[in-house]
Design a protein around this motif. Structure first.
Motif, PDB file in Angstrom:
ATOM      1  N   ASP A 103      47.585  44.477  32.424  1.00 50.17           N
ATOM      2  CA  ASP A 103      46.413  45.343  33.274  1.00 50.17           C
ATOM      3  C   ASP A 103      47.017  44.620  34.834  1.00 50.17           C
ATOM      4  OD1 ASP A 103      44.304  45.677  30.821  1.00 50.17           O
ATOM      5  OD2 ASP A 103      43.191  44.490  32.289  1.00 50.17           O
ATOM      6  N   TRP A 106      49.203  47.350  35.690  1.00 45.26           N
ATOM      7  CA  TRP A 106      48.333  48.985  35.744  1.00 45.26           C
ATOM      8  C   TRP A 106      48.184  48.531  36.853  1.00 45.26           C
ATOM      9  CZ3 TRP A 106      48.194  53.261  33.009  1.00 45.26           C
ATOM     10  CH2 TRP A 106      48.619  53.322  32.196  1.00 45.26           C
ATOM     11  N   ARG A 107      47.004  47.747  37.333  1.00 43.32           N
ATOM     12  CA  ARG A 107      46.606  47.567  38.722  1.00 43.32           C
ATOM     13  C   ARG A 107      47.806  47.799  40.434  1.00 43.32           C
ATOM     14  NH1 ARG A 107      44.155  43.211  36.736  1.00 43.32           N
ATOM     15  NH2 ARG A 107      41.920  44.357  35.949  1.00 43.32           N
TER      16      ARG A 107
END
Length: 264
Positions: A103, A106-107
């Motif tokens: 995550d 992705w951020r």
């Protein structure tokens, strides 16, 4: 075709190397006052020097700032409250198995590849609309249309960039401001050289490595070679000019025929 950007101020984010640097040179050669941007002050200063060498007499300056960060972007905007041409070139990419992208990564990709451009467009677009002229250009990628298996997070952010561009073009409708994306195909930059070495092998001679990369990983390319950054810059310089006044909300391809479709 005579392109004269005299009297225009252009900001190119991530312009200390690669495509962004070629764009800065192209805009300066066309007469624009160019602002070079990057995170490292020394690299920005060196890049400014190279642009000046390539465009003698051009007005060129640098603003070191991390525009993917709220504080960095605020500092840049304080130093440069208005521009006529905004080139959202800053971007990151890298090969990584899809199931291993967490995550946080992705951020990070969305912050750099999407939100940095959104942030600056939101800041500069109102002034452009009030003045009746402006050009917002986001450097996207063929990966926006052909999602690469080896870096789907990159491809998804570039797809989002196309939607952002179309949306802001609608915001600027009828004002004399145009907003477009440029889809760059596989381009010969330092970052791509590193990617090719990672995928083909560091011990392979460059010419052979490039041929193998295009043959094995980008066989759809009609150009059958990597694109030079100056070839991307040529499209950006045109789109920055008065001559491109009827082109907005588009995704213009400089992909060497890589995307196997009539439209993006």
């Amino acid at each position: 075709m005579d392109i004269d950007l005299s009297g225009r101020t252009a900001l190119v984010t991530g312009s200390t190397q690669g495509i962004g640097h070629a764009i800065a040179i192209g805009l300066a050669q066309a007469g624009a006052e160019v602002v070079v941007n990057g995170r490292d002050a020394a690299r920005v200063a060196a890049a400014v020097g190279r642009v000046r060498e390539s465009a003698p007499g051009a007005a060129v300056r640098g603003i070191p700032a991390d525009v993917a960060d709220d504080e960095g972007a605020a500092g840049l905007l304080a130093s440069l409250p208005e521009v006529d041409v905004l080139v959202n070139n800053l971007g990151i990419f890298g090969a990584q198995p899809a199931l291993e992208i967490d995550d946080a990564e992705w951020r990070r990709y969305f912050e750099v590849n999407v939100l940095a451009g959104v942030r600056l467009t939101r800041a500069y677009l109102p002034g452009m609309m009030e003045r009746g002229f402006g050009r917002v250009l986001s450097i996207s990628s063929d990966s926006a249309v052909v999602t690469p298996l080896e870096m789907i997070h990159y491809g998804v952010t570039k797809t989002a960039q196309l939607a952002v561009t179309r949306g802001f073009a609608k915001v600027a409708a009828g004002t004399g401001v145009t907003v477009n994306s440029v889809l760059a195909g596989p381009t010969h930059t330092g970052g791509v050289e590193a990617l090719v070495a990672e995928m083909v092998g560091e011990d392979v001679e460059w010419d052979e490595a490039q041929r193998r990369f295009m043959r094995e990983s980008r066989p759809q390319s009609l150009l059958q070679r990597l694109i030079e950054p100056s070839e991307i810059a040529n499209m950006v310089v045109y789109l920055s000019s008065d001559l491109a006044s009827a082109t907005t909300g588009g995704a213009l391809r400089v992909d060497g025929g890589y995307v196997d479709a009539i439209l993006p």
